[in-house]
Write a protein that holds these residues in place. Sequence first.
Motif, PDB file in Angstrom:
ATOM      1  N   GLY A 260     -13.344  -8.305  -0.791  1.00  0.00           N
ATOM      2  CA  GLY A 260     -12.595  -9.715  -1.032  1.00  0.00           C
ATOM      3  C   GLY A 260     -12.389 -10.176  -2.377  1.00  0.00           C
ATOM      4  O   GLY A 260     -11.664 -11.389  -2.379  1.00  0.00           O
ATOM      5  N   THR A 261     -12.905  -9.624  -3.281  1.00  0.00           N
ATOM      6  CA  THR A 261     -12.968 -10.040  -4.608  1.00  0.00           C
ATOM      7  C   THR A 261     -12.490  -9.067  -5.376  1.00  0.00           C
ATOM      8  O   THR A 261     -11.273  -9.019  -6.048  1.00  0.00           O
ATOM      9  CB  THR A 261     -13.941 -10.706  -5.385  1.00  0.00           C
ATOM     10  OG1 THR A 261     -15.048  -9.916  -5.178  1.00  0.00           O
ATOM     11  CG2 THR A 261     -14.233 -12.205  -4.571  1.00  0.00           C
ATOM     12  N   ALA A 262     -13.066  -7.686  -5.381  1.00  0.00           N
ATOM     13  CA  ALA A 262     -12.592  -6.749  -6.361  1.00  0.00           C
ATOM     14  C   ALA A 262     -11.662  -5.946  -5.653  1.00  0.00           C
ATOM     15  O   ALA A 262     -10.882  -5.337  -6.296  1.00  0.00           O
ATOM     16  CB  ALA A 262     -14.031  -5.785  -6.551  1.00  0.00           C
ATOM     17  N   GLY A 263     -11.536  -5.877  -4.316  1.00  0.00           N
ATOM     18  CA  GLY A 263     -10.530  -5.271  -3.615  1.00  0.00           C
ATOM     19  C   GLY A 263     -10.716  -3.564  -4.096  1.00  0.00           C
ATOM     20  O   GLY A 263     -11.957  -2.824  -4.291  1.00  0.00           O
ATOM     21  N   VAL A 264      -9.849  -2.785  -3.346  1.00  0.00           N
ATOM     22  CA  VAL A 264      -9.775  -1.444  -3.512  1.00  0.00           C
ATOM     23  C   VAL A 264      -8.401  -0.813  -3.799  1.00  0.00           C
ATOM     24  O   VAL A 264      -7.290  -1.631  -3.283  1.00  0.00           O
ATOM     25  CB  VAL A 264     -10.010  -0.749  -2.037  1.00  0.00           C
ATOM     26  CG1 VAL A 264      -9.581  -1.012  -1.035  1.00  0.00           C
ATOM     27  CG2 VAL A 264     -10.443   0.676  -2.152  1.00  0.00           C
ATOM     28  N   THR A 265      -8.223   0.185  -4.724  1.00  0.00           N
ATOM     29  CA  THR A 265      -6.994   0.668  -4.806  1.00  0.00           C
ATOM     30  C   THR A 265      -6.440   2.017  -4.268  1.00  0.00           C
ATOM     31  O   THR A 265      -7.478   2.723  -4.117  1.00  0.00           O
ATOM     32  CB  THR A 265      -6.883   1.022  -6.439  1.00  0.00           C
ATOM     33  OG1 THR A 265      -7.018  -0.202  -7.267  1.00  0.00           O
ATOM     34  CG2 THR A 265      -5.364   1.338  -6.780  1.00  0.00           C
ATOM     35  N   ILE A 266      -5.446   1.899  -3.577  1.00  0.00           N
ATOM     36  CA  ILE A 266      -5.102   2.996  -2.558  1.00  0.00           C
ATOM     37  C   ILE A 266      -3.761   3.708  -3.262  1.00  0.00           C
ATOM     38  O   ILE A 266      -3.281   3.059  -4.162  1.00  0.00           O
ATOM     39  CB  ILE A 266      -5.024   2.731  -1.167  1.00  0.00           C
ATOM     40  CG1 ILE A 266      -3.828   1.720  -0.945  1.00  0.00           C
ATOM     41  CG2 ILE A 266      -6.232   2.292  -0.404  1.00  0.00           C
ATOM     42  CD1 ILE A 266      -3.575   1.425   0.299  1.00  0.00           C
ATOM     43  N   GLN A 267      -3.317   4.815  -2.747  1.00  0.00           N
ATOM     44  CA  GLN A 267      -2.182   5.480  -3.209  1.00  0.00           C
ATOM     45  C   GLN A 267      -1.247   5.655  -2.132  1.00  0.00           C
ATOM     46  O   GLN A 267      -1.441   6.127  -0.876  1.00  0.00           O
ATOM     47  CB  GLN A 267      -2.380   6.861  -3.738  1.00  0.00           C
ATOM     48  CG  GLN A 267      -1.402   7.567  -4.822  1.00  0.00           C
ATOM     49  CD  GLN A 267      -1.685   8.544  -5.544  1.00  0.00           C
ATOM     50  OE1 GLN A 267      -2.415   9.716  -4.619  1.00  0.00           O
ATOM     51  NE2 GLN A 267      -1.933   8.896  -6.648  1.00  0.00           N
ATOM     52  N   HIS A 268       0.257   5.211  -2.521  1.00  0.00           N
ATOM     53  CA  HIS A 268       0.991   5.194  -1.439  1.00  0.00           C
ATOM     54  C   HIS A 268       1.634   6.944  -1.499  1.00  0.00           C
ATOM     55  O   HIS A 268       1.023   7.577  -2.335  1.00  0.00           O
ATOM     56  CB  HIS A 268       2.551   4.524  -2.197  1.00  0.00           C
ATOM     57  CG  HIS A 268       2.361   3.020  -1.748  1.00  0.00           C
ATOM     58  ND1 HIS A 268       2.531   2.624  -0.341  1.00  0.00           N
ATOM     59  CD2 HIS A 268       2.066   2.071  -2.516  1.00  0.00           C
ATOM     60  CE1 HIS A 268       2.341   1.421  -0.574  1.00  0.00           C
ATOM     61  NE2 HIS A 268       2.262   0.872  -1.752  1.00  0.00           N
ATOM     62  N   ALA A 269       2.430   6.981  -0.416  1.00  0.00           N
ATOM     63  CA  ALA A 269       2.893   8.486  -0.255  1.00  0.00           C
ATOM     64  C   ALA A 269       3.686   8.771  -1.354  1.00  0.00           C
ATOM     65  O   ALA A 269       3.649  10.179  -1.714  1.00  0.00           O
ATOM     66  CB  ALA A 269       3.600   8.501   0.994  1.00  0.00           C
ATOM     67  N   ASP A 270       4.270   7.767  -2.223  1.00  0.00           N
ATOM     68  CA  ASP A 270       4.984   8.376  -3.353  1.00  0.00           C
ATOM     69  C   ASP A 270       4.152   8.394  -4.535  1.00  0.00           C
ATOM     70  O   ASP A 270       4.946   8.632  -5.797  1.00  0.00           O
ATOM     71  CB  ASP A 270       6.387   7.511  -3.538  1.00  0.00           C
ATOM     72  CG  ASP A 270       5.733   6.018  -3.900  1.00  0.00           C
ATOM     73  OD1 ASP A 270       4.531   5.573  -3.906  1.00  0.00           O
ATOM     74  OD2 ASP A 270       6.330   5.248  -3.853  1.00  0.00           O
TER      75      ASP A 270
END
Length: 216
Positions: A72-82
């Motif tokens: 809820g604060t730090a979050g998470v980074t994901i990668q788009h298909a591009d």
Amino acid sequence: MCIRDSAIWSGKVEVYYWSFAQFGPLLANDSLWFVLTCIRSLLAHKVEDGMSSLVRMLLNTFFFNQEGTDLGTAGVTIQHADGSPMHIVAKLDIILADIPALKQTISWKGFAARVPCFCCKNIYSKTAASRQPREARALSITSVDFAQMVPHSDLSVRNTFQQLIDAKAAGIPATALRELETKLGWSFCAHPLLMDTRVCRGVVSTCQRRGRIVYA
């Protein structure tokens, strides 16, 4: 989050789904609901405090990693298909369940209580409403006088749970505890989900005042 009971083979299975509220109308599509866990009801009910404790543990596992980092604060980074990055931050906002599941999840006593509404402090059953003193500003559950309804707050709900916990710790007889539950509108739970300030930070008042806990 959505909670659902399903009959599979000879026993019931409890399924916990999650999704993003921002999907809006697209949530009608099953493919946008993701399974958090699936467990047989018999096993779920063996957990101390039952479904409320189980959901609390699930949400803590979902929102916090072993180091305590908060989604809820730090979050998470994901990668788009591009290949481009996208940072996602999420918090618990809506609990969606039918009445039996909701009663177990948030330790709500239900419509058998004298105070049957988990949204308001002064909504009583039809019988109990007529017996309240004038200063209680009691309304019957059949009332549509929304201006006179007094909503719960985070503090008022948590104080009610604390009252039940303190009564249990003081050794109150089982029959007296059940009577107190009926009077207050909440069920005793040693570790209620709504008392967990890590996953329910402000969710009590937000859900209740804006109708964000949904039941059918």
